[in-house]
Design a protein around this motif. Structure first.
Motif, PDB file in Angstrom:
ATOM      1  N   THR A 129      -5.137  10.580  -3.124  1.00  0.00           N
ATOM      2  CA  THR A 129      -4.092   9.650  -2.667  1.00  0.00           C
ATOM      3  C   THR A 129      -4.529   8.924  -1.395  1.00  0.00           C
ATOM      4  OG1 THR A 129      -2.362  11.008  -3.648  1.00  0.00           O
ATOM      5  CG2 THR A 129      -1.684   9.476  -1.919  1.00  0.00           C
TER       6      THR A 129
ATOM      7  N   MET B 279      -5.185   4.955  -1.167  1.00  0.00           N
ATOM      8  CA  MET B 279      -4.433   4.062  -0.268  1.00  0.00           C
ATOM      9  C   MET B 279      -5.386   3.280   0.639  1.00  0.00           C
ATOM     10  SD  MET B 279      -1.048   6.288   0.619  1.00  0.00           S
ATOM     11  CE  MET B 279      -0.285   5.012   1.611  1.00  0.00           C
TER      12      MET B 279
ATOM     13  N   VAL C  93       0.838  -1.203   0.000  1.00  0.00           N
ATOM     14  CA  VAL C  93       0.000   0.000   0.000  1.00  0.00           C
ATOM     15  C   VAL C  93       0.877   1.259   0.000  1.00  0.00           C
ATOM     16  CG1 VAL C  93      -1.701   1.313   1.327  1.00  0.00           C
ATOM     17  CG2 VAL C  93      -1.965  -1.157   1.087  1.00  0.00           C
TER      18      VAL C  93
ATOM     19  N   VAL D 264      -4.359   1.994  -8.900  1.00  0.00           N
ATOM     20  CA  VAL D 264      -2.953   2.431  -8.853  1.00  0.00           C
ATOM     21  C   VAL D 264      -2.641   3.405 -10.001  1.00  0.00           C
ATOM     22  CG1 VAL D 264      -0.543   1.688  -8.932  1.00  0.00           C
ATOM     23  CG2 VAL D 264      -2.184   0.396  -7.584  1.00  0.00           C
TER      24      VAL D 264
ATOM     25  N   LEU E 164      -6.855   0.512  -1.451  1.00  0.00           N
ATOM     26  CA  LEU E 164      -5.897  -0.586  -1.624  1.00  0.00           C
ATOM     27  C   LEU E 164      -5.760  -1.391  -0.327  1.00  0.00           C
ATOM     28  CD1 LEU E 164      -3.056   1.184  -3.674  1.00  0.00           C
ATOM     29  CD2 LEU E 164      -4.759  -0.435  -4.519  1.00  0.00           C
TER      30      LEU E 164
ATOM     31  N   PRO F 246       4.032   6.536  -7.316  1.00  0.00           N
ATOM     32  CA  PRO F 246       3.559   7.775  -7.944  1.00  0.00           C
ATOM     33  C   PRO F 246       4.570   8.922  -7.813  1.00  0.00           C
ATOM     34  CG  PRO F 246       1.788   6.768  -6.690  1.00  0.00           C
ATOM     35  CD  PRO F 246       3.039   6.007  -6.354  1.00  0.00           C
TER      36      PRO F 246
ATOM     37  N   LEU G 111      -3.864   6.769  -9.080  1.00  0.00           N
ATOM     38  CA  LEU G 111      -2.990   7.435  -8.107  1.00  0.00           C
ATOM     39  C   LEU G 111      -1.757   8.016  -8.795  1.00  0.00           C
ATOM     40  CD1 LEU G 111      -3.049   5.023  -5.021  1.00  0.00           C
ATOM     41  CD2 LEU G 111      -4.306   7.135  -5.363  1.00  0.00           C
ATOM     42  N   VAL G 112      -1.187   7.242  -9.716  1.00  0.00           N
ATOM     43  CA  VAL G 112       0.022   7.710 -10.420  1.00  0.00           C
ATOM     44  C   VAL G 112      -0.327   8.926 -11.277  1.00  0.00           C
ATOM     45  CG1 VAL G 112       1.753   7.104 -12.146  1.00  0.00           C
ATOM     46  CG2 VAL G 112       1.102   5.416 -10.427  1.00  0.00           C
TER      47      VAL G 112
ATOM     48  N   SER H   5       0.560   3.437 -17.095  1.00  0.00           N
ATOM     49  CA  SER H   5       0.517   2.763 -15.794  1.00  0.00           C
ATOM     50  C   SER H   5      -0.524   1.653 -15.810  1.00  0.00           C
ATOM     51  CB  SER H   5       0.167   3.762 -14.674  1.00  0.00           C
ATOM     52  OG  SER H   5       1.128   4.764 -14.615  1.00  0.00           O
TER      53      SER H   5
ATOM     54  N   PHE I 283      -7.360  -3.010  -7.940  1.00  0.00           N
ATOM     55  CA  PHE I 283      -5.931  -2.681  -7.809  1.00  0.00           C
ATOM     56  C   PHE I 283      -5.376  -2.162  -9.132  1.00  0.00           C
ATOM     57  CE2 PHE I 283      -1.986  -4.831  -9.151  1.00  0.00           C
ATOM     58  CZ  PHE I 283      -1.029  -4.196  -8.370  1.00  0.00           C
TER      59      PHE I 283
ATOM     60  N   TYR J 217       0.180  -2.139 -14.829  1.00  0.00           N
ATOM     61  CA  TYR J 217      -0.496  -2.812 -13.714  1.00  0.00           C
ATOM     62  C   TYR J 217      -1.490  -3.871 -14.191  1.00  0.00           C
ATOM     63  CZ  TYR J 217       2.077  -0.145 -10.425  1.00  0.00           C
ATOM     64  OH  TYR J 217       3.127   0.357  -9.691  1.00  0.00           O
TER      65      TYR J 217
END
Lengths: 207, 139
Positions: free
Chosen positions: B10, B14, A149, B115, B17, A157, B118-119, B76, B111, B80
């Motif tokens: 973010t 998190m 996490v 992700v 996740l 990021p 987030l990126v 990304s 997931f 992923y």
């Protein structure tokens, strides 16, 4: 090369005139050679899982886990403090060389370690509730889960964002500083958690 | 730098996740025993709710570097998806089926989508209108 006006840390002011432009070397955000190598590793892991053979699974889990642990510890506790004390030009050059490689290495190493590890545990019965040290295995799940996490939400990021910022015509020094702080702190936390991984894995391996 | 107060993408990401990781640990720590799926389904549902909340929050952001968000996000997503595919492959290789397979597959999907969000968000949140107007060195 890109020139950027950047604020120097206190200790570096003697070395370079204030507001001197810092040159940013040319770099690829994602190194293509690294992608090829990552593809080879991932293909190897897929073959190892398909073969379900002990040695290749051990190899990818142990070699990947060792690389993951050492990189996190080294980055968090050795390189991080060193980077913090570097002059800004040196730090920028270091970032442009280190971060693109990290972008390819870390997801590859983590995926190989976890995928091979799960398959190995399945083959050996180490992920069954009947396994004598099942509580240690579950503890490793929890540690890896927390690390994932943090790595996926903060570290990765920040890694990409700092590289994208450095690619801009006029990178913002404040943004780079902020993202690098986030990256180094996250790496430090992951490094500390890797100590827990080492304790758990050596306990399981020696029992 | 044009730094507005960004939505807590973010933090929510998190948390999302963490919820699916908790669900995965719950299921994997009980192998091979049969366990009630309800806790894992509840964790997954909460994770999906946070994903949707994040998408809504993102859609409501006014000044945002959407081209850069999608530029980084799509690559990304590809990366992923490959990683998620690896995880899914391990599930199938070990003959996982039924409810646990559905829950874990959906968790992998969350997931693989969250992700990249987030990126992309982390990259695009530092939007600079001047930079945007001038173009940048990024392809």
């Amino acid at each position: 090369m890109v020139d950027v006006a950047i604020t120097e840390p206190a200790g570096a002011r003697e070395a370079a005139p204030e507001h001197a432009p810092v040159q940013i070397p040319e770099f690829d955000i994602v190194p293509r050679v690294g992608l090829v190598l990552a593809g080879i590793v991932i293909a190897g892991v897929i073959v190892a899982i398909a073969a379900n053979s002990r040695w290749p699974l051990d190899f990818f889990h142990v070699a990947g886990g060792a690389a993951w642990t050492i990189i996190d510890l080294f980055l968090g506790f050795v390189l991080g403090p060193i980077m913090g004390s570097m002059t800004v030009p040196a730090r920028i050059e270091f970032i442009t060389k280190l971060m693109p490689k990290m972008l390819v290495i870390m997801p590859t190493v983590v995926t190989a370690t976890l995928a091979a590890g799960w398959q190995l545990a399945t083959k050996l019965g180490a992920n069954l509730t009947s396994y004598p040290h099942h509580s240690w295995v579950v503890a490793s799940f929890i540690v890896v889960g927390v690390m994932s996490v943090i790595a996926l939400g903060l570290l990765e990021p920040a890694n990409i964002a700092v590289l994208v910022e450095l690619k801009k015509r006029r990178p913002n020094p404040a943004v780079i500083e902020r993202l690098m702080k986030r990256f180094i702190y996250a790496a430090g936390i992951l490094g500390a958690m890797q100590i827990a991984t080492l304790v758990i894995m050596t306990k399981i391996a020696s029992s | 730098m044009t730094e507005r107060r960004p939505p807590p993408v973010t933090e929510l990401g998190m948390a999302s996740l963490a919820l699916i990781v908790a669900g995965g640990i719950y299921l994997s720590s009980h192998i091979p025993n049969h366990v009630p799926l309800t806790p894992a389904v509840v964790l997954l549902a909460a994770s999906v709710a946070l994903l949707i909340t994040n998408l809504v929050l993102l859609a409501r952001v006014g000044e945002f570097d959407w081209p850069r968000f999608f530029q980084v996000g799509k690559w990304s997503l590809l990366a992923y998806t490959v990683i998620g595919g690896m995880i899914e492959y391990v599930f199938l290789r070990n003959h996982l089926k039924g409810g646990p397979l559905v829950v874990l597959t959906l968790s992998v999907a969350v997931f693989s989508v969250h992700v990249p969000i987030l990126v992309g968000f982390t990259v695009a949140r530092f939007y600079n209108p001047e930079e945007s107007a001038a173009g940048s060195a990024i392809g």
